[in-house]
Design a protein around this motif. Sequence first.
Motif, PDB file in Angstrom:
ATOM      1  N   UNK A  74      -3.514  52.203  52.793  1.00 23.78           N
ATOM      2  CA  UNK A  74      -3.171  50.860  52.049  1.00 23.78           C
ATOM      3  C   UNK A  74      -4.911  50.673  52.043  1.00 23.78           C
ATOM      4  N   UNK A  75      -5.220  49.845  50.865  1.00 22.94           N
ATOM      5  CA  UNK A  75      -6.036  48.926  50.681  1.00 22.94           C
ATOM      6  C   UNK A  75      -5.796  47.407  51.122  1.00 22.94           C
ATOM      7  N   UNK A  76      -6.538  46.118  51.710  1.00 24.73           N
ATOM      8  CA  UNK A  76      -6.418  45.098  51.070  1.00 24.73           C
ATOM      9  C   UNK A  76      -5.045  44.542  51.978  1.00 24.73           C
ATOM     10  N   UNK A  77      -4.708  45.415  53.467  1.00 21.15           N
ATOM     11  CA  UNK A  77      -4.244  44.803  54.283  1.00 21.15           C
ATOM     12  C   UNK A  77      -3.693  43.860  54.527  1.00 21.15           C
ATOM     13  N   UNK A  78      -1.877  43.160  54.132  1.00 21.73           N
ATOM     14  CA  UNK A  78      -2.278  41.799  54.404  1.00 21.73           C
ATOM     15  C   UNK A  78      -1.947  41.441  56.029  1.00 21.73           C
ATOM     16  N   UNK A  79      -2.267  40.418  56.826  1.00 24.01           N
ATOM     17  CA  UNK A  79      -1.778  39.647  57.965  1.00 24.01           C
ATOM     18  C   UNK A  79      -0.427  40.884  58.603  1.00 24.01           C
ATOM     19  N   UNK A  80       0.217  40.422  58.117  1.00 21.54           N
ATOM     20  CA  UNK A  80       1.248  41.049  58.111  1.00 21.54           C
ATOM     21  C   UNK A  80       1.550  42.723  58.182  1.00 21.54           C
ATOM     22  N   UNK A  81       0.734  43.486  58.006  1.00 17.89           N
ATOM     23  CA  UNK A  81       0.681  44.903  57.627  1.00 17.89           C
ATOM     24  C   UNK A  81      -0.098  45.094  58.901  1.00 17.89           C
ATOM     25  N   UNK A  82      -1.461  44.561  59.011  1.00 15.64           N
ATOM     26  CA  UNK A  82      -2.245  44.730  60.150  1.00 15.64           C
ATOM     27  C   UNK A  82      -1.257  44.159  61.558  1.00 15.64           C
ATOM     28  N   UNK A  83      -0.298  43.664  61.702  1.00 13.48           N
ATOM     29  CA  UNK A  83       0.040  42.908  63.161  1.00 13.48           C
ATOM     30  C   UNK A  83       1.556  44.754  63.325  1.00 13.48           C
ATOM     31  N   UNK A  84       1.971  44.470  61.821  1.00 16.57           N
ATOM     32  CA  UNK A  84       2.486  45.834  62.416  1.00 16.57           C
ATOM     33  C   UNK A  84       1.833  47.614  63.176  1.00 16.57           C
ATOM     34  N   UNK A  85       0.902  47.174  62.469  1.00 16.21           N
ATOM     35  CA  UNK A  85       0.014  49.099  62.182  1.00 16.21           C
ATOM     36  C   UNK A  85      -0.439  48.007  64.130  1.00 16.21           C
ATOM     37  N   UNK A  86      -0.418  47.182  64.425  1.00 16.60           N
ATOM     38  CA  UNK A  86      -1.212  47.595  65.845  1.00 16.60           C
ATOM     39  C   UNK A  86       0.205  47.259  67.014  1.00 16.60           C
ATOM     40  N   UNK A  87       0.963  47.295  66.262  1.00 17.76           N
ATOM     41  CA  UNK A  87       2.306  46.965  67.049  1.00 17.76           C
ATOM     42  C   UNK A  87       2.749  48.579  66.512  1.00 17.76           C
ATOM     43  N   UNK A  88       2.837  49.306  66.033  1.00 13.05           N
ATOM     44  CA  UNK A  88       2.540  50.528  65.947  1.00 13.05           C
ATOM     45  C   UNK A  88       1.739  51.229  67.552  1.00 13.05           C
TER      46      UNK A  88
END
Length: 165
Positions: free
Chosen positions: A130-144
Amino acid sequence: MEKVVIYQSGTGFTAKYAGWIAERLGCEAKEYKSVNPKELTDYDMVIYGGWIFGGMVFGYDKLKKLNLKNVIVFGVGMTVPSEEVAAKIAEQNQIPRERFYYYEGGYAPQKVGFMKRMMLNMIKKSLEKKENKTADELHTLETFKGADNTNKEAIGDLVARCMKK
């Protein structure tokens, strides 16, 4: 008022919240599989916790069939907590919004079964693309990557509600 915390935990995050809630309320926390569902009618209040997958609170469907009078539900997932997330999960599970609480857990890949891990990897790959990820999506990616994002302070509203009853 006799209370009990019942939970189903896949990786330990829900169990952690259940323990914290039970400690604050001065009652027991029990795994759902260790409880005879009929004994739940002996309690004035049942606090049920389940992990979230695909927007569903795991195991809540079984509890719902018991038609208990005073149930408070909490769900634990990987998504950053927000009113929008909580409202959506409550609606999807047909839980009155005022009786549902959402908490962030984390991700423990070593404790997740093969099929769930594969499904979560598909979600992760979709987020990565996904392009233009939200802060929450970046947080979820970090959680992975593997994380424990539990927050003991988050249970305050649920505990306060249970103490009022």
